[in-house]
Design a protein around this motif. Sequence first.
Motif, mmCIF file in Angstrom:
data_model
loop_
_atom_site.group_PDB
_atom_site.id
_atom_site.type_symbol
_atom_site.label_atom_id
_atom_site.label_comp_id
_atom_site.label_asym_id
_atom_site.label_seq_id
_atom_site.Cartn_x
_atom_site.Cartn_y
_atom_site.Cartn_z
ATOM 1 N N THR A 1 11.509 73.697 13.895
ATOM 2 C CA THR A 1 10.123 73.696 13.425
ATOM 3 C C THR A 1 9.995 72.874 12.147
ATOM 4 O OG1 THR A 1 10.458 75.723 12.135
ATOM 5 C CG2 THR A 1 9.650 75.958 14.409
ATOM 6 N N ARG A 2 8.811 72.309 11.955
ATOM 7 C CA ARG A 2 8.476 71.581 10.731
ATOM 8 C C ARG A 2 7.036 71.924 10.349
ATOM 9 N NH1 ARG A 2 13.023 70.981 10.797
ATOM 10 N NH2 ARG A 2 14.329 69.110 10.643
ATOM 11 N N PRO A 3 6.772 72.208 9.065
ATOM 12 C CA PRO A 3 5.386 72.469 8.644
ATOM 13 C C PRO A 3 4.623 71.165 8.445
ATOM 14 C CG PRO A 3 6.855 72.639 6.761
ATOM 15 C CD PRO A 3 7.731 72.381 7.958
ATOM 16 N N ILE A 4 3.335 71.203 8.687
ATOM 17 C CA ILE A 4 2.451 70.093 8.344
ATOM 18 C C ILE A 4 1.207 70.684 7.678
ATOM 19 C CG2 ILE A 4 3.206 68.432 10.090
ATOM 20 C CD1 ILE A 4 0.912 69.342 11.835
ATOM 21 N N TRP A 5 0.420 69.825 7.074
ATOM 22 C CA TRP A 5 -0.716 70.321 6.287
ATOM 23 C C TRP A 5 -1.826 69.296 6.377
ATOM 24 C CZ3 TRP A 5 -0.201 75.044 3.889
ATOM 25 C CH2 TRP A 5 -1.208 75.440 3.004
ATOM 26 N N LEU A 6 -3.018 69.728 6.762
ATOM 27 C CA LEU A 6 -4.162 68.823 6.840
ATOM 28 C C LEU A 6 -5.312 69.363 6.000
ATOM 29 C CD1 LEU A 6 -4.223 67.717 10.580
ATOM 30 C CD2 LEU A 6 -3.903 66.262 8.587
ATOM 31 N N GLU A 7 -5.907 68.473 5.204
ATOM 32 C CA GLU A 7 -7.025 68.834 4.343
ATOM 33 C C GLU A 7 -8.323 68.446 5.044
ATOM 34 O OE1 GLU A 7 -8.472 70.568 0.866
ATOM 35 O OE2 GLU A 7 -6.344 70.189 1.279
ATOM 36 N N LEU A 8 -9.185 69.422 5.241
ATOM 37 C CA LEU A 8 -10.458 69.178 5.906
ATOM 38 C C LEU A 8 -11.561 69.170 4.860
ATOM 39 C CD1 LEU A 8 -12.093 68.852 8.510
ATOM 40 C CD2 LEU A 8 -12.199 71.345 8.680
ATOM 41 N N GLY A 9 -12.231 68.031 4.727
ATOM 42 C CA GLY A 9 -13.325 67.919 3.781
ATOM 43 C C GLY A 9 -14.601 68.510 4.337
ATOM 44 N N LYS A 10 -15.628 68.544 3.466
ATOM 45 C CA LYS A 10 -16.910 69.110 3.886
ATOM 46 C C LYS A 10 -18.021 68.213 3.370
ATOM 47 C CE LYS A 10 -19.677 73.342 3.698
ATOM 48 N NZ LYS A 10 -19.780 74.705 3.141
ATOM 49 N N TRP A 11 -18.884 67.835 4.247
ATOM 50 C CA TRP A 11 -20.030 67.030 3.854
ATOM 51 C C TRP A 11 -21.153 67.275 4.854
ATOM 52 C CZ3 TRP A 11 -15.413 65.256 5.715
ATOM 53 C CH2 TRP A 11 -15.445 64.690 6.989
ATOM 54 N N GLN A 12 -22.351 66.938 4.415
ATOM 55 C CA GLN A 12 -23.502 67.089 5.300
ATOM 56 C C GLN A 12 -23.639 65.823 6.133
ATOM 57 O OE1 GLN A 12 -27.070 68.036 3.265
ATOM 58 N NE2 GLN A 12 -28.327 68.157 5.122
ATOM 59 N N GLU A 13 -23.617 65.984 7.436
ATOM 60 C CA GLU A 13 -23.699 64.833 8.347
ATOM 61 C C GLU A 13 -25.054 64.143 8.182
ATOM 62 O OE1 GLU A 13 -22.077 62.336 11.317
ATOM 63 O OE2 GLU A 13 -21.165 63.990 10.203
ATOM 64 N N SER A 14 -25.040 62.836 8.021
ATOM 65 C CA SER A 14 -26.277 62.063 7.898
ATOM 66 C C SER A 14 -26.504 61.263 9.176
ATOM 67 C CB SER A 14 -26.194 61.099 6.711
ATOM 68 O OG SER A 14 -27.314 60.222 6.704
ATOM 69 N N PRO A 15 -27.764 61.159 9.613
ATOM 70 C CA PRO A 15 -28.037 60.344 10.797
ATOM 71 C C PRO A 15 -28.070 58.847 10.479
ATOM 72 C CG PRO A 15 -30.070 61.276 9.972
ATOM 73 C CD PRO A 15 -28.965 61.853 9.124
ATOM 74 N N LEU A 16 -28.002 58.509 9.183
ATOM 75 C CA LEU A 16 -28.112 57.110 8.784
ATOM 76 C C LEU A 16 -26.753 56.446 8.683
ATOM 77 C CD1 LEU A 16 -30.827 57.340 5.968
ATOM 78 C CD2 LEU A 16 -31.151 56.751 8.391
ATOM 79 N N ARG A 17 -26.737 55.153 8.982
ATOM 80 C CA ARG A 17 -25.541 54.326 8.782
ATOM 81 C C ARG A 17 -25.982 53.050 8.071
ATOM 82 N NH1 ARG A 17 -24.198 58.515 10.233
ATOM 83 N NH2 ARG A 17 -22.874 59.146 11.983
ATOM 84 N N LEU A 18 -25.259 52.684 7.013
ATOM 85 C CA LEU A 18 -25.538 51.423 6.343
ATOM 86 C C LEU A 18 -24.683 50.373 7.052
ATOM 87 C CD1 LEU A 18 -25.786 50.972 2.455
ATOM 88 C CD2 LEU A 18 -25.498 49.113 4.096
ATOM 89 N N VAL A 19 -25.305 49.580 7.906
ATOM 90 C CA VAL A 19 -24.538 48.708 8.794
ATOM 91 C C VAL A 19 -24.308 47.319 8.208
ATOM 92 C CG1 VAL A 19 -25.242 49.927 10.873
ATOM 93 C CG2 VAL A 19 -26.676 48.070 10.017
ATOM 94 N N GLU A 20 -25.106 46.935 7.193
ATOM 95 C CA GLU A 20 -24.889 45.613 6.608
ATOM 96 C C GLU A 20 -25.412 45.589 5.172
ATOM 97 O OE1 GLU A 20 -25.439 41.048 8.047
ATOM 98 O OE2 GLU A 20 -27.292 42.212 7.903
#
Length: 908
Positions: free
Chosen positions: A790-809
């Motif tokens: 066995t080997r341990p691993i660790w993942l950090e999950l961030g938190k943010w409010q999903e936005s419908p907008l994308r800055l494409v250019e």
Amino acid sequence: MPRPLLILLCLVFPLCALAQPRGVSRIVTYTSPLDNSPQSYGVYLPAAPAPSAAGYPAVFHAHGYGWSVSSGFSQFQKDTAERYGWVLINLNARGPQFYEGVGDVETRNVLRDAHRRFGLDLARIFITGGSMGGTGAFRHVIRYPDMFAAAVGVDGWSDYVEWHYHWYARTDQQNDIEEVRRPLLEACSPLYWAGRARWARVQASVSGRDTVVGPRNGLDLYGALLERSSNLPGAYDNRLFVDDNAGHGGSTRLDQIYNYFANYTGVEHPQSFLCETPILTHGNMYWGSMLRQKVQGAFSSLESDVQPAKDDANGKVVTVLTKNLSEFALHLQASPAAEAKQVSVYVDGFPAYEGPPTAITLRADWSPEGAMWGWRVAEANGLRKSPELEGPIGEAFKVPFTVVYGTAGARAEAEQNRREALDFVHGWNAFMVHAEALVAVPEERVSDVDVKTRSLVIFGTEASSKLLREAQARSALPVRVQSGRVLVSDPQWGDREYLGDQFGAFLCYPNPLSDFSTYLVVLHGQWATKADGTGRQGLEYDLEKLPWAYPDYVVFNMDQAQLPHVLNVNNKPPVTCYEAGYFVESGYFSQDWRPYRAATLDRMRAMKLPVKRLHVATVTYDPGSHRAAVQVVDEANQPFARARVTARAVDGQARVTSALTDQQGFATFAGGAEEASVVNVDATGAVYDWTADWCTSTSGAGVGVRALAKAPGEVAPGQVTVEVAAPFVAPATVSVQFPAGTVTPAQQDVRLLPNVATKVAFTWEAAGLPAGAYPGLVTVRLPDQALALTRPIWLELGKWQESPLRLVELKAADLVAGGRYEVTARLLNTSSSPCTVPVSCALLEGRRYLPAQSLTVPAGQEATVSFRQPSGDPPLAHGPQTVRVSVPGHCGVTSSCEFMVKAVNSSQ
């Protein structure tokens, strides 16, 4: 000459001499609040009155290496003091502390004491000195430009790279350091944070034939300040004086130094500042305070300026630029914006605050990949590191403390605690006080007031100290010091247990007994400072390096049969060994004061330091010789010698021992018929990357496993890659588990080939889970070998409010000087409803913040917004310009680009 005239002259001259005003030279003593010890400094108080209502200007003289309490001033010094109305002060500041650590505190204590006694003009405090005193002059004026207006450092050190080699580097690794010490060494070296001196006057005096402190120290510091001044005209008032033919200290010219200070008044209320530091301890400056680094221990900066708002006569615009910060505070009521009715704060080009000038805490939002998404006002919460309570161990002695020894448990342990406490007190008094002042008390005599208001320095273990047991019961300590055992608790990477009386430990942690308002320091064990095993000492050993030698905790092995004695370069008294040669684990707790094994490794990666990364390549057992062998290699798979490997062997009972690797990278250990496993690897001049380990135990029959994890992205799942290698052909089943979310696939079957790494990929769907750290477990089963690794691993999950907008250019065209810029941004709305938002645009180099524009983006479509240079705005400076466009309140809807302002007729 007629006799009557001669008699008259003889009478007049003494009268004239008597009529001349004479100042007073004397020794002044005060009580240091740190250890209640008497501390002294010399002072010359002129007969001349203070030159202004603000009080007397003062010149601090910092002596060279050693201990010196003197009220001796030359006639030239006294005459100059009378001419300008100066108070002259001869510092001692705990002697050979280089005016660092405790010496730093005492220098400032002297300033406060002298101001209280004599009434100093706090805008005209100057400091100078040579050698160690030159080092102190550099450190204080650059670290505290709000306290010291100007400094002249003569032949002082500015960069640890030379002085560590000069005094401390070990004989077999003269150019290497313990990487865990690097941020502390940098924090002692003004060259790395010279930008703090924006409003201070600094002169480097350099002796060209100095063989004690290399001339490059002063030259490099001057060069760093000169570069800063070229980028900011009017700031960084610095000067270089060189005497090419002078030896160490020979470039001291008191007349020139005093002329440099004469009639100069410091900048009391600057419109801007730049705070640079690798540690939070020095993160306070003017109206800003660093509160949290993005990568702990990596170099950070906080820069701010205040300007009038263009469209509001009663408003101010506060610009903040950061590096490697995730949180900071602005004390706007103490800034030049204090009288404004309205303040607009922009951080790294993001609009962050609009309102009255008050104290605010700002926190960064980051994408999982580490891209900055913006800044927002937030509340500080929970137990966390701060400039006032950050550690490391040396910081606990810069505040009032009490030395205590445990008296519970076995008589032998209590006596050991008492002996080690008395040794420390004796060493402290001899080095830091030169008198009997500090005392060690048994824990039953410690008052409740001391427990709650002073840091506790406890000698003992949980078995032998009632206070330590009480602290542990209130809040679990990350490092537990027990009888015959040191346990480093680590839920992320697994606990590390050091069994045996040969292991000792030092650690500092917020004291649970004072509601975490002071430090708790736990000390247990001493090492031999002599090759014959004698001269055993602990933390009192060479207190000169207390500020930079120890991180938050160290675990050491005191058995010289396992880790032999190592000399330093020049056997500088009282340094007779390189004590880090006994360290088997050393590190920092996280910024939340939790176990954080990766602090040094993360810092090294973030700063791209050219430091070797070590890992364990193989762990084998030879039943014929009853010996286990651990091979340590670097990232290029080259053997690494002199690494300190600590291993656990089981042959009926568990034993933990340490050994050095040889030229082939092997450390050997006796015993271990049932199992031998690696506890930890420590080394000088390298960092242990345990995440790259292939084998850590003989129980794996030569099978190696390592797991690499990548945190989830904004949309994409987390990724886990498992690598498995074996010396034989075998089927294997690989699985990954997390306590929540879904891993795909659940498991995978692979066929291993001899000595070939097989990669197996998994994904972790974490949608809907709250932010936080998630521990995972990798399991590799080889049914033919009856093995399960066995080997341990660790993942950090961030938190943010999903936005419908994308800055494409985002684009901005280059232009010729005098031309008007235009910035265009194109946004996409991925939702089924139209979205109306404010769009912000900032030009970072020019401190230009254009009025936000309201933009409506139709459902499922794109919309474009343009920002043009306002009429009447001054032209931009030549060179690259960075544009930041963002949508406040929508994480991730931001981008930056560059355009070039070219000179007229420029071909570039």
